[in-house]
Scaffold this active site. Structure first.
Site, PDB file in Angstrom:
ATOM      1  N   ASN A  36     115.070 -34.946 -21.551  1.00 45.12           N
ATOM      2  CA  ASN A  36     116.140 -34.125 -22.110  1.00 45.12           C
ATOM      3  C   ASN A  36     115.887 -32.641 -21.845  1.00 45.12           C
ATOM      4  OD1 ASN A  36     118.511 -33.876 -24.037  1.00 45.12           O
ATOM      5  ND2 ASN A  36     117.018 -32.524 -25.009  1.00 45.12           N
ATOM      6  N   GLU A  37     116.845 -32.013 -21.242  1.00 49.09           N
ATOM      7  CA  GLU A  37     116.822 -30.551 -21.060  1.00 49.09           C
ATOM      8  C   GLU A  37     115.503 -30.031 -20.494  1.00 49.09           C
ATOM      9  OE1 GLU A  37     118.162 -28.642 -24.656  1.00 49.09           O
ATOM     10  OE2 GLU A  37     120.214 -29.289 -24.281  1.00 49.09           O
TER      11      GLU A  37
ATOM     12  N   GLN B 211     114.454 -35.865 -34.436  1.00 47.38           N
ATOM     13  CA  GLN B 211     115.411 -35.156 -35.291  1.00 47.38           C
ATOM     14  C   GLN B 211     116.007 -36.041 -36.380  1.00 47.38           C
ATOM     15  OE1 GLN B 211     117.334 -33.381 -31.514  1.00 47.38           O
ATOM     16  NE2 GLN B 211     117.752 -31.822 -33.058  1.00 47.38           N
TER      17      GLN B 211
ATOM     18  N   HIS C 186     112.626 -36.626 -25.499  1.00 47.35           N
ATOM     19  CA  HIS C 186     113.489 -35.589 -26.069  1.00 47.35           C
ATOM     20  C   HIS C 186     112.597 -34.602 -26.846  1.00 47.35           C
ATOM     21  CE1 HIS C 186     117.799 -34.580 -27.365  1.00 47.35           C
ATOM     22  NE2 HIS C 186     117.035 -33.619 -27.857  1.00 47.35           N
TER      23      HIS C 186
HETATM   24  C1  GCO Z   1     119.050 -29.297 -27.448  1.00 49.58           C
HETATM   25  C2  GCO Z   1     118.759 -30.667 -27.854  1.00 49.58           C
HETATM   26  C3  GCO Z   1     119.190 -31.011 -29.215  1.00 49.58           C
HETATM   27  C4  GCO Z   1     119.650 -29.915 -30.120  1.00 49.58           C
HETATM   28  C5  GCO Z   1     121.072 -29.496 -29.841  1.00 49.58           C
HETATM   29  C6  GCO Z   1     121.607 -28.452 -30.782  1.00 49.58           C
HETATM   30  O1  GCO Z   1     120.041 -29.100 -26.782  1.00 49.58           O
HETATM   31  O2  GCO Z   1     118.319 -28.391 -27.819  1.00 49.58           O
HETATM   32  O3  GCO Z   1     119.062 -31.641 -26.938  1.00 49.58           O
HETATM   33  O4  GCO Z   1     117.999 -31.576 -29.670  1.00 49.58           O
HETATM   34  O5  GCO Z   1     119.563 -30.325 -31.429  1.00 49.58           O
HETATM   35  O6  GCO Z   1     121.181 -29.001 -28.558  1.00 49.58           O
HETATM   36  O7  GCO Z   1     120.971 -27.226 -30.612  1.00 49.58           O
END
Ligand code: GCO
Length: 424
Positions: free
Chosen positions: A157-158, A19, A113
């Site tokens: 991440n997520e 990003q 990520h």
């Molecule tokens: C997510 C990510 C980020 C996003 C943020 C805003 O949560 O999707 O970790 O990369 O940019 O959340 O939407």
């Protein structure tokens, strides 16, 4: 109302490699963004050119008063072809992490990520078990090179995001392949066929959940066994899931499908990273639309900063390990709205602290206005603005207020209500 945080509480801001770095040409997302018929609003291109501007960004973060930076390292740069580990890329990240330390910033490093190398996506990606082992091997190499400089490690991440979006009906349960024709060309450009193509968020969401869970557990073990000594955990996309009367069963089902497998696995981790932006409501038949009278943000969800309280409580209770808020923020062009959002969100954090939950740190998403995936550069999550033609950084009032909070290690509700900058 003021609240003094415990000594050692970590205050930071977060970004992700793809990003902000720019020219991440060997990643699967680069292909997705540039494929004919893409669903991405625009390609990431130079992003914020952080690849070259990291010294400026880290110094800025430190100057604002923060003590930590959550950043991600890019697998597509570190392992551009299977088994070939780029010493130059690893050395680059060593310089980035060293720069953090020189500025008194503790680096919180995310190993994945969303983006992966093309070769990974072309060979099954997040739909394939093999990716779990490949990811762990990459983490082992990265830790061997960087581990002594890492303060906190986040594996993935997520990892629960695809399953969450599928549950909410935003992603088809079988994935996007049938519905997004551009993926066929993207697969071809990656040198593979659609059935073997597995980029994050474009693949079967339930398989992705399972592969990511396996990948996380293997990565956690090799990172822990490697260089350095730092806490390791996963980060989760957590909306506050709330039931209107009669919706409890659906809410619990959503929690089970999208949070609980990860939170249960996190019992063996050192922490859980909670990432919260809003809430989602459930009725007897499933997810409900935004409540009347509650503003809806450009991202399509409700303005609901108090959501952070419920997510921290749920994660802490279920996993029973310390919590870091690894992302929290709002996409808006109105920084006064951002200030108000953070004011409320920090109040929610304080309520959690006061009830004795072990929260160790808080990261604003995001340090910079950056590339918001399929939405391109439209949504502005940054506490620091970035001029897209000059790359000039300009801290917003939200950055000053959060930085002052960090420096004082104290939340002062009155500051987040003031109209004028505190120092002027
Ligand atoms: C997510 C990510 C980020 C996003 C943020 C805003 O949560 O999707 O970790 O990369 O940019 O959340 O939407």
């Amino acid at each position: 109302m003021t609240y003094a945080f415990p000594e050692g509480f970590i205050w930071g801001a977060a970004t992700a490699a793809h990003q902000v770095e720019g020219d991440n040409t060997n990643s699967d997302f680069w292909v997705l963004e540039n494929a004919p018929g893409t669903i991405f609003k625009e390609p990431s291109g130079d992003a914020c050119d952080q690849l070259h501007r990291y010294p400026e960004d880290i110094a800025l973060l430190a100057g604002l008063g923060f003590g930590s930076y959550r950043l991600s390292i890019e697998w597509a740069r570190i392992e551009p072809e299977e088994g070939h580990f780029s010493t130059a890329a690893l050395d680059h990240y060593r310089r980035v992490l060293a720069c953090c330390h020189e500025n008194g910033i503790q680096p919180c490093v995310t190993f994945h990520h969303f983006t992966s190398p093309r070769w990974v996506a072309a060979d099954g990606g997040w739909e394939s078990e093999a990716t779990a082992d490949r990811f762990a091997r990459y983490c082992e190499h990265a830790t061997a090179h960087l581990g002594d400089l890492i303060a906190i490690g986040c594996t993935i991440n997520e990892a629960n995001l695809p399953a969450s979006l599928a549950y909410a009906g935003v992603l088809p349960r079988q994935g996007l392949k049938e519905f997004a024709p551009f993926l066929k060309d993207a697969a071809r450009l990656c040198g593979t066929t659609l059935d073997r193509f597995g980029p994050f968020l474009m693949s079967d969401p339930i398989k992705t959940r399972d592969v990511m869970l396996a990948a996380h557990c293997r990565a956690r073990d090799v990172i822990r066994g490697g260089r350095g000594d730092f806490p390791v955990g996963i980060t989760l996309a957590m909306q506050d899931l709330v039931a209107v009367p009669g919706g409890e069963a659906k809410r619990d089902e959503a929690r089970a499908e999208t949070f609980d497998v990860f939170l249960d696995a996190a019992k063996s981790d050192d922490f859980v990273g909670v990432q919260t932006y809003s809430r989602a409501r459930f009725g007897a038949d499933g997810p409900l639309p935004a409540e009347e009278g509650v503003p809806v943000l450009t991202m399509g969800y409700e303005y609901w900063p108090q959501a952070l309280e419920g997510t921290i409580r749920y994660a802490a209770e279920r996993a029973g390990v310390p919590i870091y808020v690894t992302e929290n923020g709002i996409g808006t062009d109105d920084d006064a709205e951002r200030v108000a959002y953070y004011g409320e969100a920090l109040k929610a954090l304080v309520r959690c602290m006061e009830s004795g939950i072990d929260v160790r740190g808080y990261y604003a998403w995001s340090l910079l206005d950056n590339f918001e995936w399929i939405h391109g550069y439209g949504p502005h999550f940054g506490i620091v603005g970035v001029d897209r033609s000059t790359q000039a950084r300009s801290p917003k009032r939200s950055a000053e207020l959060l930085g002052a909070t960090a420096r004082a290690n104290t939340y002062d509700a009155a500051q987040f209500r003031q109209e004028e900058p505190i120092d002027e």
